[in-house]
Design an enzyme around this catalytic site. Structure first.
Site, PDB file in Angstrom:
ATOM      1  N   ASP A 150      53.503   5.600   7.044  1.00 56.22           N
ATOM      2  CA  ASP A 150      54.350   6.179   8.082  1.00 56.22           C
ATOM      3  C   ASP A 150      54.569   5.135   9.187  1.00 56.22           C
ATOM      4  O   ASP A 150      55.691   4.868   9.636  1.00 56.22           O
ATOM      5  CB  ASP A 150      53.614   7.417   8.641  1.00 56.22           C
ATOM      6  CG  ASP A 150      54.512   8.288   9.481  1.00 56.22           C
ATOM      7  OD1 ASP A 150      55.696   7.956   9.634  1.00 56.22           O
ATOM      8  OD2 ASP A 150      54.018   9.304   9.996  1.00 56.22           O
ATOM      9  N   ASP A 169      58.005   2.309   9.631  1.00 54.28           N
ATOM     10  CA  ASP A 169      58.832   2.324  10.836  1.00 54.28           C
ATOM     11  C   ASP A 169      58.849   0.945  11.484  1.00 54.28           C
ATOM     12  O   ASP A 169      59.885   0.476  11.949  1.00 54.28           O
ATOM     13  CB  ASP A 169      58.301   3.348  11.848  1.00 54.28           C
ATOM     14  CG  ASP A 169      58.920   4.716  11.629  1.00 54.28           C
ATOM     15  OD1 ASP A 169      59.552   4.912  10.575  1.00 54.28           O
ATOM     16  OD2 ASP A 169      58.772   5.581  12.508  1.00 54.28           O
ATOM     17  N   LYS A 208      42.209   0.589   4.411  1.00 53.69           N
ATOM     18  CA  LYS A 208      41.120   0.154   5.284  1.00 53.69           C
ATOM     19  C   LYS A 208      39.819   0.294   4.496  1.00 53.69           C
ATOM     20  O   LYS A 208      38.943   1.102   4.854  1.00 53.69           O
ATOM     21  CB  LYS A 208      41.103   0.999   6.563  1.00 53.69           C
ATOM     22  CG  LYS A 208      42.288   0.756   7.470  1.00 53.69           C
ATOM     23  CD  LYS A 208      42.124  -0.470   8.352  1.00 53.69           C
ATOM     24  CE  LYS A 208      41.096  -0.235   9.431  1.00 53.69           C
ATOM     25  NZ  LYS A 208      40.846  -1.477  10.200  1.00 53.69           N
ATOM     26  N   ASP A 240      45.451  -2.923   9.211  1.00 56.95           N
ATOM     27  CA  ASP A 240      45.661  -3.452  10.571  1.00 56.95           C
ATOM     28  C   ASP A 240      46.140  -4.902  10.514  1.00 56.95           C
ATOM     29  O   ASP A 240      47.061  -5.304  11.237  1.00 56.95           O
ATOM     30  CB  ASP A 240      44.399  -3.307  11.431  1.00 56.95           C
ATOM     31  CG  ASP A 240      43.138  -3.806  10.746  1.00 56.95           C
ATOM     32  OD1 ASP A 240      43.148  -4.014   9.514  1.00 56.95           O
ATOM     33  OD2 ASP A 240      42.131  -4.009  11.448  1.00 56.95           O
ATOM     34  N   TYR A 254      47.677  13.800   6.113  1.00 54.77           N
ATOM     35  CA  TYR A 254      48.600  14.827   6.603  1.00 54.77           C
ATOM     36  C   TYR A 254      48.447  16.144   5.838  1.00 54.77           C
ATOM     37  O   TYR A 254      48.996  17.167   6.236  1.00 54.77           O
ATOM     38  CB  TYR A 254      50.057  14.359   6.496  1.00 54.77           C
ATOM     39  CG  TYR A 254      50.389  13.188   7.408  1.00 54.77           C
ATOM     40  CD1 TYR A 254      49.670  12.949   8.566  1.00 54.77           C
ATOM     41  CD2 TYR A 254      51.420  12.324   7.111  1.00 54.77           C
ATOM     42  CE1 TYR A 254      49.966  11.882   9.402  1.00 54.77           C
ATOM     43  CE2 TYR A 254      51.738  11.252   7.934  1.00 54.77           C
ATOM     44  CZ  TYR A 254      50.990  11.034   9.084  1.00 54.77           C
ATOM     45  OH  TYR A 254      51.301   9.978   9.901  1.00 54.77           O
TER      46      TYR A 254
END
Ligand code: NAD
Length: 368
Positions: free
Chosen positions: A249, A253, A192, A225, A142
């Protein structure tokens, strides 16, 4: 020793309503547990804009830097939607996070048994769930450069860059290990590393920090993942999950929603230790200013109360008192206390914001 200091920024919409309940709870700890805070209050978001023309006054920013912890309600609302981007209420919040350098965002996903039916997962998978996601908040994709949308060979190309320095990974890892020591003593780091160099570095640095200073904490690694799958398959396997800004992020959630209502979700954002050893810290509910229910006494104050419980635990080393507060909440929920957002199909009469505060205070009294 001086009392610990708290700056309350109630903000907009339901922020002041839920914060009124939290202020009564803070006073309760002063009166009944000899745990007195020096509380000051100031404006943030739309309320600050109305008073000063900016969503966070410089004096308020300076105060936030001085106190032991900031407790924030919520910012925003329809009155401010048309303001210039630079003075929108959310800019006040972002300024606090940026200037206090709050790099570790803590989002617990905790399931109160009485609310297990609110989850989209089977009750047995989430009853008793208590996990914490530590998301790196101030770096990663970001923020990385280069970024933007360019034209190459007559074609638009969108670019963002995932970039992490060793120091950024190290401080996030330390925050996660320190938290784990106050909880279940387990960290699962997610990245990852199979397809991203930043993930390889992330894993290496987490291992180095672990070996150097936290070998007594159980550490595992998971590709993000797979982590997402495991979160919905068997979430109780986790204690602390450490991850970067982007994966955090999404994963936070997902984990938060395992437990049901937005009115129940607290959060903390922590920075480096100050001279007194306490981390820079801001505690806030995950929800926004809820303009649709503002001023109606319908807001659930529990997310904000649980944010204060996090402050007790992570800023003030008052884990026993944080447990006391969380247990009081657990008890009133088990006894059937519900604000409107927690009403199930069986119906009933919801408690107002103030009434929910009343029953929690009564449960705190009963805990003595
Ligand atoms: P929201 O979280 O304010 O509300 C979403 C829904 O959840 C609404 O129906 C609301 O009534 C309900 N809700 C939220 N908190 C509740 C509580 N404590 N008790 C009962 N019900 C609750 O999100 P939104 O509607 O997308 O945004 C409203 C405003 O809040 C916007 O201006 C947005 O920018 C701002 N916002 C601020 C923050 C923050 O301050 N950290 C976070 C999200 C949104």
């Amino acid at each position: 020793m001086a009392n610990p200091s708290l700056l309350i920024l109630a903000g907009d919409g339901i922020g002041p309503e839920v914060m009124d309940v939290v202020k009564r709870i803070i006073s309760w700890f002063g009166d009944k547990r000899d745990l007195t805070f020096d509380v000051s209050e100031d404006l943030v978001g739309g309320a600050a804009y109305d008073a000063h023309g900016v969503p966070l006054h410089d004096d308020t920013m300076a105060k936030a830097q001085e106190v032991d912890a900031v407790l924030l309600g919520a910012v925003g609302g329809p009155n401010y939607d048309d303001l210039d981007f630079s003075v929108k209420p959310e800019r006040g919040l972002l300024r606090l996070r940026k200037e206090m350098d709050l790099f570790a965002n803590l989002r617990p996903a905790q399931c109160f048994d009485a609310l297990a039916d609110f989850s989209s997962l089977k009750k047995e998978l989430i009853a008793g769930l208590d996990i914490m996601i530590v998301r790196e908040l101030t770096s990663g994709v970001y923020f990385g450069e280069p970024r933007g949308i360019h034209v190459e060979d007559n074609m638009r190309v969108g670019i963002n860059t995932q970039r992490y320095t060793e120091a950024e990974i190290e401080r996030a890892a330390r925050a996660a290990f320190e938290l784990a020591k106050k909880r279940g003593n387990k960290v699962c780091s997610m990245e990852k590393a199979n397809v991203m160099e930043s993930g390889i570095l992330w894993r290496d640095v987490v291992n180095e920090v672990h070996q150097a200073d936290y070998a007594d904490v159980e550490l595992s690694h998971m590709y993000a993942d797979n982590g997402a799958m495991q979160l919905v398959r068997a979430p109780k396997q986790f204690d602390v999950i450490l991850t970067d800004n982007l994966f955090g992020d999404i994963l936070s959630d997902c984990a938060a929603m395992l437990t049901g209502s937005l009115g129940m979700l607290p959060s903390a954002s922590l920075g480096l230790p100050m001279a007194n050893g306490r981390p820079k810290a801001m505690y806030e509910p995950v929800h926004g200013s809820a303009p649709d229910i503002t001023g109606q006494g319908k807001a659930n104050p529990i997310a904000c109360i649980l944010s204060f419980a996090m402050a007790l635990r992570y800023s003030f080393d008052q884990g026993t008192e944080a447990d006391r507060l969380e247990t009081a909440i657990e008890k009133v929920l088990a006894d059937g206390a519900r604000t409107g957002d927690l009403m199930g199909p069986e119906g009933g009469t919801p408690l107002s914001t103030t009434e929910m505060g009343d029953v929690i205070l009564a449960a705190l009294d009963a805990s003595l």
